[in-house]
Structure formats: C-alpha cells, structure tokens
Design an enzyme around this catalytic site. Structure first.
Site, PDB file in Angstrom:
ATOM      1  CB  ILE A  69     -20.574 -12.834  33.137  1.00 41.67           C
ATOM      2  CG1 ILE A  69     -22.635 -13.467  33.192  1.00 41.67           C
ATOM      3  CG2 ILE A  69     -20.275 -11.049  32.397  1.00 41.67           C
ATOM      4  CD1 ILE A  69     -23.224 -11.200  34.191  1.00 41.67           C
ATOM      5  CB  SER A  70     -22.191 -17.721  29.384  1.00 40.62           C
ATOM      6  OG  SER A  70     -20.634 -18.533  30.467  1.00 40.62           O
ATOM      7  CD  GLN A  71     -23.069 -14.447  22.858  1.00 42.27           C
ATOM      8  OE1 GLN A  71     -22.948 -15.574  23.073  1.00 42.27           O
ATOM      9  NE2 GLN A  71     -24.321 -14.234  21.910  1.00 42.27           N
TER      10      GLN A  71
END
Length: 223
Positions: free
Chosen positions: A70-72
């Site tokens: 899950i992206s920053q």
C-alpha cells in the site's frame, strides 16, 4: 485476510490519529483540499492486515501480500493532487488496484474510476472494501494493466501505481486530448522518477516531479 468492519477506528486507528497524518501531509506540501478531505475521512486501516493496523496512519508504505504494498500516504496524495489540479476528473483509469486505497481516494475526487488489477486475490479483497465503504463509482477489471481499458477510453486522467521501464503506448493512446497521466518510470537501475504527462494536439508533454519507489509494473495476470 479478514477485513475489519470498524470504519471509525480506535486508538492508533482513531480519527485523531488520521487527522495528525493529514497535518503531516500539509507540512510536506500537499495543498489540494479536496484530496486532503477525502484522505482524512478514509479509514486506511481497513486496507491492510489487522495485525498491522496500528501502523496504518504512519506516512509509510506497508506490505499487503503477494509481493505488493500500500503506497505511502504522501505519494497517494501527491499523485492524486497532480491530476486534480491539472484538469478534469470525470473518467479516470487506475493501473494497479492493489488493496484499493488509492482507488478509494480517487473515487472521492472523480466521477468514475476504472481500476485494473493483475492479481485476482488482491482485487477480490479490494472489492470487499469498496462495498464496505459504499463506493458506487468504481469499476474494476482483472487484467493486464499494460493494455489499459480500451472499451471505456478515452480517459481524462490515468494513474499508474507501479513502475514500468517506459510509458506503455496503449495508455497514451487511451488518454483524451488534454488528458493527463501520472506514472513512475524506472530511469536507471534502482531509480524511479514520477512523471506528469499531458496529451496535446502536438503530442505528449512531460514534467518530472520527484524520485519515488514503487514495485515494478508487470504484464500478464495472476489468478
């Protein structure tokens, strides 16, 4: 993976913790209020494994299984902001649904989102989350992101959440004139640059935004 139905969160997943994350995003330079408002309401903790929920509102990427992340939050906000601030968001294509977090942010600032995921187990989990959140403007497909979604083209905006070595031509072809694409591209081994592209009557203009780190964009599908 069990997907919690506790949307409000408690303790390290509470609204107060969520609001502190939004302040950190402001401090890092995110200014688009529509994006910040969606992210402040969105329960990021439901998009990751329950055992890691206490880290949901850290400004960092986290594993979601199947070799994906899950992206920053900063990167999610930055990529979304680039699109929102540069033009229409009626018809948006996302390459790489993943856990569905970026998709859900897009759903809050777009009329329609079309999201493609090559790994079917991840897509199924994401669909459960969309239902839990009551999102009715997300369309999804299990497929190869390199090919885009020709049947629903052209798109006002395209967001790619994995890094190819070069921008896939089918995605450029599926942008409307005046449309934009935000995409990380591998420029050299271990180095990726985020680009904002715009399709014009004369061709494609490109602006390099900043260095990023994404999983590679792969072709084919996984069931």
């Amino acid at each position: 993976m069990n997907i919690t139905t506790n949307l409000s969160g408690i303790g390290m997943t509470s609204q107060r913790t969520r609001s502190r994350l939004i302040q950190r995003l402001r401090d890092k330079g995110i200014i688009e209020e529509s994006v910040l408002a969606v992210m402040e309401k969105l329960p990021r903790h439901i998009f990751i494994d329950e055992a890691m929920a206490h880290r949901a509102y850290e400004d960092t990427s986290l594993p979601i299984g199947m070799g994906q992340t899950i992206s920053q939050p900063y990167i999610v906000a930055r990529m979304t902001e680039l699109l929102v601030m540069s033009g229409k968001m009626d018809n948006v294509l996302e390459i790489g649904t993943g856990c569905g977090y970026q998709t859900s942010v897009l759903a809050g600032v777009s009329k329609w989102v079309y999201s493609i995921e090559r790994i079917q187990p991840l897509q199924k989990q994401a669909i459960e989350r969309f239902k839990l959140l009551g999102l009715h403007n997300v369309n999804y497909r299990h497929g190869d992101g390199y090919l885009g979604w020709e049947e629903e083209a052209p798109f006002d905006a395209i967001i790619v959440t994995a890094a190819p070595d070069q921008v896939p031509q089918p995605l450029l072809d599926q942008l409307v004139v005046g449309g934009r694409m935000v995409i990380p591209v591998t420029s050299s081994p271990g180095v990726q640059q985020l680009h904002l592209l715009e399709k014009t009557d004369e061709g494609i203009s490109s602006m390099q935004v900043e260095e990023v780190k994404f999983v590679p964009l792969l072709g084919g599908v996984v069931k």
